[in-house]
Write a protein that holds these residues in place. Structure first.
Motif, short mmCIF file in Angstrom:
data_model
loop_
_atom_site.label_atom_id
_atom_site.label_comp_id
_atom_site.label_asym_id
_atom_site.label_seq_id
_atom_site.Cartn_x
_atom_site.Cartn_y
_atom_site.Cartn_z
N PRO A 124 35.14 37.51 31.90
CA PRO A 124 35.81 37.02 33.12
C PRO A 124 35.17 37.63 34.37
O PRO A 124 34.70 38.76 34.34
CB PRO A 124 37.25 37.51 32.95
CG PRO A 124 37.41 37.70 31.47
CD PRO A 124 36.08 38.18 30.99
N ASN A 125 35.21 36.88 35.46
CA ASN A 125 34.66 37.36 36.72
C ASN A 125 35.79 38.03 37.51
O ASN A 125 36.40 37.43 38.39
CB ASN A 125 34.06 36.20 37.52
CG ASN A 125 33.32 36.66 38.76
OD1 ASN A 125 33.28 37.85 39.06
ND2 ASN A 125 32.75 35.73 39.49
N TRP A 126 36.03 39.31 37.22
CA TRP A 126 37.12 40.03 37.86
C TRP A 126 36.87 40.26 39.34
O TRP A 126 37.81 40.48 40.11
CB TRP A 126 37.33 41.37 37.16
CG TRP A 126 37.64 41.28 35.70
CD1 TRP A 126 36.91 41.82 34.67
CD2 TRP A 126 38.75 40.63 35.07
NE1 TRP A 126 37.49 41.54 33.45
CE2 TRP A 126 38.63 40.81 33.67
CE3 TRP A 126 39.84 39.89 35.56
CZ2 TRP A 126 39.55 40.29 32.76
CZ3 TRP A 126 40.75 39.37 34.65
CH2 TRP A 126 40.61 39.57 33.28
N LYS A 127 35.61 40.23 39.77
CA LYS A 127 35.28 40.51 41.17
C LYS A 127 35.71 39.39 42.11
O LYS A 127 35.82 39.60 43.31
CB LYS A 127 33.78 40.77 41.31
CG LYS A 127 33.33 42.04 40.61
CD LYS A 127 31.84 42.24 40.74
CE LYS A 127 31.41 43.52 40.02
NZ LYS A 127 29.95 43.75 40.10
N SER A 128 35.92 38.19 41.56
CA SER A 128 36.27 37.05 42.41
C SER A 128 37.77 36.85 42.57
O SER A 128 38.20 36.01 43.35
CB SER A 128 35.65 35.77 41.83
OG SER A 128 34.27 35.74 42.05
N THR A 129 38.56 37.62 41.82
CA THR A 129 39.99 37.34 41.79
C THR A 129 40.82 38.44 42.45
O THR A 129 40.34 39.54 42.70
CB THR A 129 40.46 37.17 40.33
OG1 THR A 129 41.80 36.68 40.31
CG2 THR A 129 40.40 38.50 39.58
N ASP A 130 42.06 38.12 42.74
CA ASP A 130 43.03 39.07 43.29
C ASP A 130 44.26 39.06 42.38
O ASP A 130 45.03 38.09 42.37
CB ASP A 130 43.41 38.66 44.71
CG ASP A 130 44.43 39.61 45.34
OD1 ASP A 130 44.79 40.62 44.71
OD2 ASP A 130 44.86 39.34 46.48
N ALA A 131 44.41 40.13 41.61
CA ALA A 131 45.51 40.19 40.64
C ALA A 131 46.88 40.13 41.30
O ALA A 131 47.87 39.75 40.66
CB ALA A 131 45.39 41.46 39.79
N GLN A 132 46.95 40.47 42.57
CA GLN A 132 48.23 40.40 43.28
C GLN A 132 48.75 38.97 43.36
O GLN A 132 49.94 38.74 43.57
CB GLN A 132 48.07 40.96 44.69
CG GLN A 132 47.79 42.46 44.73
CD GLN A 132 47.66 42.99 46.15
OE1 GLN A 132 47.36 42.24 47.07
NE2 GLN A 132 47.87 44.28 46.32
N GLN A 133 47.84 38.00 43.20
CA GLN A 133 48.21 36.59 43.33
C GLN A 133 48.42 35.90 41.98
O GLN A 133 48.82 34.73 41.96
CB GLN A 133 47.11 35.84 44.10
CG GLN A 133 46.75 36.44 45.45
CD GLN A 133 47.90 36.38 46.42
OE1 GLN A 133 48.67 35.42 46.45
NE2 GLN A 133 48.04 37.42 47.25
N TRP A 134 48.15 36.58 40.88
CA TRP A 134 48.15 35.92 39.58
C TRP A 134 49.46 35.20 39.25
O TRP A 134 49.45 34.10 38.70
CB TRP A 134 47.85 36.95 38.49
CG TRP A 134 46.39 37.28 38.38
CD1 TRP A 134 45.36 36.73 39.07
CD2 TRP A 134 45.81 38.28 37.52
NE1 TRP A 134 44.16 37.30 38.70
CE2 TRP A 134 44.41 38.26 37.76
CE3 TRP A 134 46.32 39.18 36.59
CZ2 TRP A 134 43.54 39.11 37.07
CZ3 TRP A 134 45.46 40.02 35.92
CH2 TRP A 134 44.08 39.99 36.15
N SER A 135 50.57 35.83 39.53
CA SER A 135 51.85 35.25 39.09
C SER A 135 52.35 34.15 40.02
O SER A 135 53.35 33.48 39.71
CB SER A 135 52.91 36.35 38.96
OG SER A 135 53.14 36.97 40.22
N THR A 136 51.68 33.96 41.16
CA THR A 136 52.14 32.94 42.11
C THR A 136 51.08 31.89 42.46
O THR A 136 51.43 30.82 42.96
CB THR A 136 52.61 33.61 43.43
OG1 THR A 136 51.53 34.40 43.96
CG2 THR A 136 53.82 34.50 43.17
N ASP A 137 49.81 32.16 42.20
CA ASP A 137 48.73 31.27 42.62
C ASP A 137 47.84 30.88 41.45
O ASP A 137 47.09 31.72 40.94
CB ASP A 137 47.90 31.93 43.71
CG ASP A 137 46.67 31.11 44.07
OD1 ASP A 137 46.79 29.87 44.13
OD2 ASP A 137 45.60 31.70 44.30
N PRO A 138 47.87 29.63 41.01
CA PRO A 138 47.04 29.18 39.88
C PRO A 138 45.55 29.42 40.11
O PRO A 138 44.83 29.78 39.16
CB PRO A 138 47.36 27.69 39.78
CG PRO A 138 48.71 27.54 40.38
CD PRO A 138 48.76 28.55 41.49
#
Length: 388
Positions: A124-138
């Motif tokens: 997975p490309n973890w550098k492109s994502t924001d885990a703070q948004q996982w539960s609210t933003d697809p």
């Protein structure tokens, strides 16, 4: 003879523009589909996690960072030889000091992303994502499946180019159940079309043969006519019609076409520059780490380390880090070559501009000539100025 050569070059340039526009139409056709599947996947992820863990249906989390997040799964092996059971290299599960999600949801999402990444090993490309948004933003979850730099700020499918969308469809196993075509391996239709962007926008000549341009477009059409679901998507089939119109002999390069190609090249060059910056930072960090490891090895030779097992582990780590350093140097060289292409284009087109005054004859249309050679020069210079 000169007029004939100019006509040939004009036609090849038209074909290059045509292929570039095709990528834009392909994106138009994929965006609604990708948005729909991304939303479905997000709902399914949350439903499964909440049901499995007996969590409230409204539970979310906005406080976890992917760098410090502790996954739900645990490593296997000894304390000094920890291995991720899901197969991810350098997985967070193998490092101490990670923090469990206080709402008991983000660690499970992390596991889901790893388990549904189709590469082997999963990456997975973890550098492109924001885990703070996982539960609210697809889309914050979807970006983990786009294994290319330059997508950190893309907040939706509509803001993502067709290359990123194809990365998502190829790497995300959830999407596979909505696609009829086999997308595994490197020779499948979707992977071929994903490579076309590089072929088109890293071309030093800005020219394509008609046969090659039409082949690219035919494959783009085939992607949008995938029989599982895309064939029934109205937006995908509207895009198919636009792609087919590009193949008509009366296709004209309009001002809008020119601006669209310019936008796409600017975006491509921005990604290359971003990759270069990221690699420079990573490379410096790696050199620093190697220096620390080699200092530790030197201490061992002075008798400060007596544990033979620790010594063997240290040797192994240094070997792996040196291998990674070499791979990064190779990748940096490739990125530098891509950027050099743009500079070469500028140099070549300057020479062509100097010929305009001397090579225009009575049987040539000055307007037609400027639309090819001078137009290309202005086009490249605009890209050069705005990118650099």
């Amino acid at each position: 003879m000169m007029a004939h050569q100019l006509q040939l070059e004009k036609e090849k340039y038209r074909q290059w523009v045509k292929a570039g526009l095709g990528l834009g139409y392909l994106k138009e056709g994929l965006v609604p589909f990708c948005n729909d599947i991304a939303d479905q996947q997000h709902k399914d992820i949350l439903q499964i996690i909440r049901s499995t863990k007996s969590l409230p249906s409204t539970v979310t989390c906005g406080g976890c960072q992917v760098e410090t997040l502790k996954p739900d799964h645990k490593p296997v092996g000894s304390a000094k030889n920890r291995v991720c059971p899901l197969g991810q290299v350098k997985c967070s599960c193998c490092f101490k000091g990670k923090i469990a999600c206080p709402n008991n949801i983000c660690g499970a999402i992390y596991d889901y992303i790893v388990q549904h990444h189709s590469s082997s090993p999963p990456a997975p490309n973890w550098k492109s994502t924001d885990a703070q948004q996982w539960s609210t933003d697809p889309w914050s979850i979807c970006k983990c499946f786009i294994n290319a730099p330059g997508y950190e700020q893309k907040q939706s499918a509509g803001k993502t180019d067709c290359t990123g969308l194809l990365h998502l469809m190829i790497n995300n196993q959830y999407f596979h159940s909505h696609i009829g075509c086999n997308v595994t391996g490197t020779n499948n239709l979707f992977s071929k079309v994903r490579q076309y962007r590089n072929n088109i926008f890293h071309s030093s000549s800005m020219e394509l043969e008609e046969r090659e341009a039409n082949s690219y477009i035919d494959d783009m059409v085939a992607v949008l006519q995938d029989g599982k679901e895309l064939l029934q998507q109205p937006d995908a089939q509207i895009a198919v019609k636009k792609l087919q119109d590009l193949k008509k002999t009366d296709f004209i390069i309009s001002t809008e076409s020119f601006e669209e190609i310019l936008r796409q090249i600017k975006e491509e060059m921005g990604k290359v520059l971003k990759s270069t910056e990221n690699f420079a930072t990573q490379y410096d960090d790696l050199k620093k780490k190697l220096l620390e490891l080699e200092t530790k090895m030197s201490d061992q030779k002075k008798g400060k380390l007596e544990n033979k097992k620790e010594l063997e582990e240290l040797k192994k780590t240094i070997t792996e880090e040196k291998k990674e350093k070499l791979e990064m140097e190779i990748e940096q060289a490739k990125l530098k070559e891509k950027l050099t292409v743009l500079e070469t284009l500028v140099s070549e087109q300057k020479e062509e501009m100097a010929k305009i005054k001397t090579q225009t004859s009575s049987d040539q249309s000055q307007t037609e000539y400027e639309q090819t050679k001078l137009g290309k020069l202005i086009f490249v210079l605009m890209v050069y100025i705005q990118v650099y």
